[in-house]
Design a protein around this motif. Structure first.
Motif, short mmCIF file in Angstrom:
data_model
loop_
_atom_site.label_atom_id
_atom_site.label_comp_id
_atom_site.label_asym_id
_atom_site.label_seq_id
_atom_site.Cartn_x
_atom_site.Cartn_y
_atom_site.Cartn_z
N ASN A 96 0.81 -1.22 0.00
CA ASN A 96 0.00 0.00 0.00
C ASN A 96 0.84 1.27 0.00
OD1 ASN A 96 -2.45 -1.44 0.06
ND2 ASN A 96 -2.32 -1.65 2.29
N TYR A 97 2.00 1.23 0.67
CA TYR A 97 2.81 2.44 0.82
C TYR A 97 4.29 2.13 0.61
CZ TYR A 97 -1.43 4.08 3.15
OH TYR A 97 -2.73 4.41 3.44
N PHE A 98 4.98 3.13 0.08
CA PHE A 98 6.43 3.05 0.14
C PHE A 98 6.98 4.40 0.60
CE2 PHE A 98 6.81 4.84 -4.18
CZ PHE A 98 8.01 5.54 -4.11
N TYR A 99 8.12 4.34 1.26
CA TYR A 99 8.70 5.50 1.93
C TYR A 99 10.01 5.86 1.27
CZ TYR A 99 5.30 4.21 5.51
OH TYR A 99 4.14 3.90 6.18
N LEU A 100 10.15 7.13 0.93
CA LEU A 100 11.33 7.59 0.19
C LEU A 100 12.05 8.67 1.00
CD1 LEU A 100 11.48 8.38 -3.60
CD2 LEU A 100 12.52 9.93 -1.95
N LYS A 101 13.36 8.49 1.20
CA LYS A 101 14.16 9.52 1.86
C LYS A 101 15.06 10.19 0.83
CE LYS A 101 16.06 6.00 4.65
NZ LYS A 101 16.93 5.54 5.76
N GLU A 102 14.93 11.48 0.75
CA GLU A 102 15.58 12.27 -0.28
C GLU A 102 17.10 12.16 -0.25
OE1 GLU A 102 15.65 16.98 -1.71
OE2 GLU A 102 14.81 16.41 0.23
N ILE A 103 17.70 12.12 -1.43
CA ILE A 103 19.13 12.31 -1.57
C ILE A 103 19.37 13.81 -1.62
CG2 ILE A 103 21.18 11.82 -2.97
CD1 ILE A 103 19.55 9.57 -4.31
N PRO A 104 20.00 14.42 -0.62
CA PRO A 104 20.22 15.87 -0.66
C PRO A 104 20.88 16.29 -1.97
CG PRO A 104 20.77 15.02 1.50
CD PRO A 104 20.51 13.82 0.63
N PHE A 105 20.47 17.43 -2.49
CA PHE A 105 20.82 17.82 -3.86
C PHE A 105 22.32 17.86 -4.11
CE2 PHE A 105 21.14 21.95 -1.77
CZ PHE A 105 22.23 22.53 -2.40
N PHE A 106 23.11 18.17 -3.09
CA PHE A 106 24.54 18.36 -3.33
C PHE A 106 25.28 17.04 -3.56
CE2 PHE A 106 23.54 18.63 1.18
CZ PHE A 106 24.40 17.70 1.76
N TYR A 107 24.60 15.91 -3.38
CA TYR A 107 25.20 14.61 -3.70
C TYR A 107 24.98 14.23 -5.17
CZ TYR A 107 26.11 13.55 1.21
OH TYR A 107 26.59 13.57 2.50
N ASN A 108 24.08 14.93 -5.85
CA ASN A 108 23.76 14.60 -7.24
C ASN A 108 24.70 15.31 -8.20
OD1 ASN A 108 21.44 13.18 -6.31
ND2 ASN A 108 20.30 15.10 -6.22
#
Length: 328
Positions: free
Chosen positions: A111-123
């Motif tokens: 039903n759900y999935f949880y996403l933790k952001e990759i902070p932009f400065f790692y991209n």
């Protein structure tokens, strides 16, 4: 939006290891944390649910993940996660892949999935397509952390008190250098000091950090200050292409007021890693970002660090049709 029938989602298996790692090395939003050797050091604690997305049999995205109680997480054993994609991928293709990911999970009765952001400065290049889709699919922001980060390419001010204490700290040590003596740092410094101050223990066991440092010697580094040939303070750093992340900081209580840690980080920021772009001290908050360690935050900002948020979202897989409706 018409379903892209050329897309196929499959569960990761060991036979895909080389393909997975090669893809991670070339992606726009990945780090060594997504390499299988790193992800699997704690496989006994997490049930892997990593996914691979193919388009016409070509790998176009990977999703590092684990499953718990029929919910999927963009891996709980990692600092950040999400959909990992190639640099050349266009936004509309990203939308199709994300839609397919949601649809796959929905059909798997998740039903759900949880996403933790990759902070932009790692991209290596911009990576906010997922955040737009979080809005489109009515995802819930359930946590927001604040990382204390120095932009080393811009002017930043280290406070006079840090400079003063760093000079004092240098006088109290015999040597400051990189070392591989994780055993002494863990057993004599980190474990007892963390327990005494916070009643906690390191996320990584000694065996785990030794294994990982040997597997990724250029990415996981330990820097320590010595007195009479004994470690009195140190830090474990995770080194990325252009970012330094502070994973652990610890020092003996009796040396805490004489500037040893101030000296260590003054040296790392101004000399050892001065040619990098970002120095990430990590977070100073707890309880899903609701509580902040004010003293720790003040100390990090005294080196010139300032806040960059990291968001955590809960996606309802049943909302995948909303992506179909987003085009004019």
């Amino acid at each position: 939006m018409i379903k892209d029938i050329s897309l196929k989602v499959v569960r990761y298996e060991n036979r895909y290891k080389n393909d997975w790692d090669k893809f991670v090395n070339e992606a726009k939003n990945s780090t060594f944390l997504f390499r299988r050797d790193f992800m699997e050091y704690h496989k006994d604690r997490f049930e892997d649910f990593s996914l691979m997305i193919f388009k016409d049999d070509k790998l176009v995205a990977v999703f590092p993940a684990n499953i718990r109680k029929n919910e999927v997480f963009s891996h709980e054993g990692l600092t950040y996660g999400g959909l990992v994609v190639l640099k050349k991928l266009r936004t509309t293709d990203y939308y199709s892949i994300f839609r397919e990911l949601l649809f796959y999970l929905y059909n798997a009765n998740i039903n759900y999935f949880y996403l933790k952001e990759i902070p932009f400065f790692y991209n290596s290049i911009p990576n906010d397509e997922w955040k737009h889709l979080a809005y489109i699919t009515n995802a819930e922001l359930y946590r927001r952390d604040l990382c204390s980060v120095i932009n080393l390419k811009k002017d930043f001010a280290i406070s006079k008190s840090i400079i003063r204490d760093a000079k004092m700290g240098e006088k109290h040590i015999d040597l400051f250098e990189r070392t591989t003596n994780f055993k002494e740092f863990w057993n004599e410094i980190l474990i007892p000091e963390l327990f005494a101050k916070y009643q906690t223990k390191p996320v990584h066991s000694l065996n785990e950090i030794v294994f990982l440092s040997e597997m990724f010697p250029e990415n996981i580094q330990l820097y320590c200050a010595f007195k009479d040939k004994k470690i009195i303070a140190g830090t474990v750093l995770f080194i990325f292409d252009d970012v330094v992340h502070v994973q652990y900081i610890s020092g003996l209580q009796r040396y805490r007021k004489v500037g040893i840690l101030d000296f260590i980080f003054h040296e790392l920021i101004n000399n050892k890693f001065k040619d990098f772009s970002y120095f990430d001290f990590g977070i100073s908050n707890e309880q899903n970002g609701r509580k902040t360690n004010k003293g720790l935050l003040f100390w990090k900002e005294s080196f010139g660090a300032r806040g960059i948020s990291q968001d955590f979202y809960k996606f309802s897989t049943s909302n995948y049709p909303l992506i179909d409706q987003m085009y004019l």
